[in-house]
Design a protein around this motif. Structure first.
Motif, short mmCIF file in Angstrom:
data_model
loop_
_atom_site.label_atom_id
_atom_site.label_comp_id
_atom_site.label_asym_id
_atom_site.label_seq_id
_atom_site.Cartn_x
_atom_site.Cartn_y
_atom_site.Cartn_z
N ILE A 403 -42.00 -11.22 -18.68
CA ILE A 403 -41.43 -10.11 -17.90
C ILE A 403 -40.79 -9.14 -18.87
O ILE A 403 -39.92 -9.53 -19.67
CB ILE A 403 -40.37 -10.61 -16.90
CG1 ILE A 403 -40.98 -11.65 -15.96
CG2 ILE A 403 -39.79 -9.44 -16.10
CD1 ILE A 403 -39.97 -12.31 -15.03
N ASN A 406 -36.57 -6.76 -19.21
CA ASN A 406 -35.69 -7.54 -18.32
C ASN A 406 -34.35 -7.72 -19.01
O ASN A 406 -34.28 -8.42 -20.03
CB ASN A 406 -36.30 -8.90 -18.02
CG ASN A 406 -35.53 -9.67 -16.95
OD1 ASN A 406 -34.77 -9.07 -16.19
ND2 ASN A 406 -35.71 -10.98 -16.91
N PRO A 407 -33.30 -7.02 -18.57
CA PRO A 407 -33.18 -6.17 -17.38
C PRO A 407 -34.02 -4.89 -17.50
O PRO A 407 -34.37 -4.45 -18.59
CB PRO A 407 -31.69 -5.83 -17.34
CG PRO A 407 -31.02 -6.81 -18.25
CD PRO A 407 -32.01 -7.16 -19.27
N ALA A 408 -34.29 -4.28 -16.33
CA ALA A 408 -35.05 -3.04 -16.27
C ALA A 408 -34.29 -2.02 -15.45
O ALA A 408 -33.54 -2.37 -14.54
CB ALA A 408 -36.43 -3.30 -15.67
N PHE A 412 -40.50 -3.61 -13.61
CA PHE A 412 -40.80 -4.77 -14.46
C PHE A 412 -42.31 -4.88 -14.58
O PHE A 412 -43.04 -4.77 -13.59
CB PHE A 412 -40.27 -6.07 -13.85
CG PHE A 412 -38.81 -6.04 -13.49
CD1 PHE A 412 -37.86 -6.47 -14.38
CD2 PHE A 412 -38.40 -5.58 -12.24
CE1 PHE A 412 -36.51 -6.46 -14.05
CE2 PHE A 412 -37.07 -5.57 -11.89
CZ PHE A 412 -36.12 -6.00 -12.81
N ILE A 414 -45.05 -7.66 -15.24
CA ILE A 414 -45.12 -9.12 -15.21
C ILE A 414 -46.55 -9.53 -15.59
O ILE A 414 -47.53 -9.10 -14.97
CB ILE A 414 -44.77 -9.64 -13.81
CG1 ILE A 414 -43.33 -9.20 -13.46
CG2 ILE A 414 -44.91 -11.15 -13.73
CD1 ILE A 414 -42.96 -9.44 -12.03
N GLY A 448 -40.71 -3.54 -8.81
CA GLY A 448 -39.32 -3.08 -9.00
C GLY A 448 -38.97 -1.75 -8.41
O GLY A 448 -37.80 -1.46 -8.18
N LYS A 470 -38.19 -17.43 -12.57
CA LYS A 470 -37.35 -16.71 -13.54
C LYS A 470 -36.44 -15.73 -12.81
O LYS A 470 -36.78 -15.24 -11.73
CB LYS A 470 -38.21 -15.96 -14.56
CG LYS A 470 -38.87 -16.87 -15.57
CD LYS A 470 -39.41 -16.08 -16.76
CE LYS A 470 -39.95 -17.01 -17.82
NZ LYS A 470 -40.42 -16.28 -19.01
N ARG A 471 -35.32 -15.48 -13.45
CA ARG A 471 -34.38 -14.49 -12.90
C ARG A 471 -34.70 -13.13 -13.51
O ARG A 471 -35.02 -13.01 -14.71
CB ARG A 471 -32.94 -14.88 -13.24
CG ARG A 471 -32.48 -16.12 -12.50
CD ARG A 471 -32.11 -15.85 -11.08
NE ARG A 471 -30.72 -15.47 -10.95
CZ ARG A 471 -30.15 -15.10 -9.82
NH1 ARG A 471 -30.85 -15.06 -8.71
NH2 ARG A 471 -28.87 -14.77 -9.78
N ILE A 472 -34.62 -12.08 -12.69
CA ILE A 472 -34.83 -10.72 -13.15
C ILE A 472 -33.65 -9.87 -12.71
O ILE A 472 -33.01 -10.16 -11.69
CB ILE A 472 -36.17 -10.12 -12.65
CG1 ILE A 472 -36.23 -10.13 -11.12
CG2 ILE A 472 -37.35 -10.85 -13.25
CD1 ILE A 472 -37.46 -9.48 -10.55
N GLN A 473 -33.35 -8.87 -13.47
CA GLN A 473 -32.20 -8.00 -13.17
C GLN A 473 -32.63 -6.55 -13.25
O GLN A 473 -33.28 -6.13 -14.21
CB GLN A 473 -31.05 -8.25 -14.16
CG GLN A 473 -29.82 -7.42 -13.85
CD GLN A 473 -28.69 -7.67 -14.83
OE1 GLN A 473 -28.89 -8.22 -15.89
NE2 GLN A 473 -27.48 -7.26 -14.47
N LYS A 474 -32.23 -5.80 -12.23
CA LYS A 474 -32.47 -4.36 -12.23
C LYS A 474 -31.13 -3.65 -12.30
O LYS A 474 -30.19 -3.98 -11.57
CB LYS A 474 -33.23 -3.90 -10.97
CG LYS A 474 -33.59 -2.41 -11.01
CD LYS A 474 -34.49 -2.01 -9.85
CE LYS A 474 -34.85 -0.53 -9.94
NZ LYS A 474 -35.71 -0.11 -8.81
#
Length: 476
Positions: A403, A406-408, A412, A414, A448, A470-474
């Motif tokens: 990914i 990430n963060p985005a 993202f 993938i 995203g 998986k953890r993703i952050q925006k």
């Protein structure tokens, strides 16, 4: 007896001009001070009148008798005084002749600008104080006016002569001062040139004060980034914090900082960008940090020395950090085993019978980054029993979901290492906010745009029945 006498006759008053003297001369326009003495021996003087020829100039009823005759033009004049007493008798003085001749020509005043100096330079918006000296040899200076070209800026009637010119914009200006004397004559000073330039903005300064360069953290990391910023000729509008080219956040108030949370394993280059009130931007020296992966711990299981002929056995794990559950599965040439989820310490899996050697895999789920890790080891048949004993050091980590970024801030990308049956994205409350279908091995998808800023969980369900999370952050 009583004697009656006739009244004495009234005695007329006496009067004479005491000033000016006969044949006195003056310069036009003249001011002539006329004075007279008058008396009455048997009464009092009621008034004294002053005449130019037959023209009454003034009447004065109180001693000392005088009159200031002003602005007398060029010519010859005969001045007399007439005194009248309290009985109405009057007497006229002898005439006094005066001559008012032509005056000398008026000398114009002098004037010069003392500040600013010629060719002086200022920065807009400028405040320019203009001062001048002025004098008049045969009179007085009435006022001094200050000009920019032909435009009157202001005037001053009192020495020292000055004018405060404020808010002057960029340009080249020609300044003069004009002095006027009491006779109306005027003189213009030599022009003084001044230049007002556009200010050259000085860019702000900025540096990251924390974390230190080459600092290390363990995922899931919380990294507080702080910076100092200043602007020599204005103010700092804001400071932005970046990971590479990705904006993490900004702060408009000193002390400038940003709390970066949930940072996964990797190496990051952090910079701060300060913007001043004129729009100039400065980027700090980059600070490199490393976030190490969370430790996985050991994984153990039964081996050929134990009776596992039933094909059903327990696998256990110890020393897990933030582990919540395990997914076990088998991949081989004959069949795949449906993943079995265990608790944080063990899981029981039935591999069934009649299958050839393949891989036993374990996927470890965490409550924090890295959120998911998977490992596989070859399964061997040993006398109708199955050797699945291994430790974390023995395992080979298969290709994993990629990914980036990430963060985005927006989307993202993938990329999957194997064929995917479907995938889903969950919010922090565990609710599904997005579902997707199949993805071919090695294919990339972009997600995203439809998500608000926040933390999410991405679960990918592969065709071999394994699951990767998986953890993703925006971020904004």
């Amino acid at each position: 007896y009583v004697t009656f006498r006739s009244p004495l006759p009234n005695v007329v008053p006496t009067v004479s001009i005491t000033s000016p003297l006969d044949s006195a001369s003056f310069t036009a326009p003249a001011t002539v001070s006329i004075s007279a003495s008058a008396a009455d021996s048997d009464g009092s003087v009621a008034s004294v009148k002053f005449f130019n020829g037959t023209t009454l100039l003034v009447t004065d009823a109180t001693a000392p008798y005088s009159f200031s005759w002003t602005s007398v033009a060029q010519g010859s004049y005969s001045i007399t005084a007439v005194a009248t007493d309290n009985s109405g008798a009057s007497t006229t003085s002898n005439g006094v002749t005066i001559i008012v001749g032509p005056g000398l020509p008026n000398v114009a005043p002098t004037v010069s600008i003392t500040t600013p100096a010629n060719n002086s330079s200022f920065v807009a918006p400028a405040s320019v104080t203009i001062t001048a000296t002025a004098s008049d040899a045969d009179g007085t200076v009435s006022n001094v006016q200050f000009f920019n070209g032909t435009t009157l800026l202001g005037s001053d009637a009192t020495s020292p002569y000055s004018f405060a010119w404020t808010g002057v914009v960029a340009g080249i200006y020609s300044l003069t001062a004009v002095a006027t004397d009491n006779s109306g004559a005027s003189t213009t000073s030599t022009p003084v040139s001044v230049t007002v330039t556009v200010p050259v903005n000085v860019a702000p300064t900025v540096s990251i004060t924390a974390p230190a360069n080459n600092a290390s953290f363990t995922e899931p990391a919380s990294v507080t980034i702080t910076a100092t910023a200043a602007d020599a000729d204005g103010t700092v509008s804001n400071v932005q914090f970046f990971n590479g080219t990705t904006l993490l956040g900004s702060d408009a108030t000193s002390p400038y900082s940003f709390a970066w949370t949930g940072v996964v394993a990797g190496t990051y280059s952090i910079t701060a960008k300060a913007t001043d009130n004129s729009g100039a931007v400065t980027t700090s020296t980059a600070v490199s940090i490393t976030v190490a992966a969370a430790p996985v711990g050991d994984i153990t299981g039964p081996n050929c020395g134990k009776n596992n002929t039933s094909g059903s056995f327990a696998l256990s794990a110890v020393n897990k950090v933030n582990a919540t559950s395990y997914n076990w599965w088998y991949t081989g040439s004959a069949q795949s085993v449906t993943p079995v989820t265990g608790d944080a310490s063990k899981a029981t899996v039935n591999f069934g019978t009649n299958f050839s050697a393949g891989n036993v895999c374990v996927g470890v789920n965490y409550s924090a980054a890295p959120y998911f890790k998977s490992y596989c080891k070859a399964l061997t048949i040993c006398t109708a029993r199955y050797d699945v004993s291994f430790t974390a050091a023995d395992l080979v980590e298969p290709a994993q979901l990629n990914i980036a970024p990430n963060p985005a801030t927006e989307t993202f990308t993938i990329t999957v290492p194997a064929s995917v049956q479907h995938y889903a994205i969950y919010n922090d409350q565990g609710a599904v906010i997005f579902r997707g279908g199949t993805i071919a091995e090695g294919e990339s998808i972009v997600l995203g745009e439809q998500f608000a800023a926040g933390l999410y969980t991405l679960s990918v369900y592969y065709t071999d029945n394994s699951v990767e999370t998986k953890r993703i952050q925006k971020i904004k």
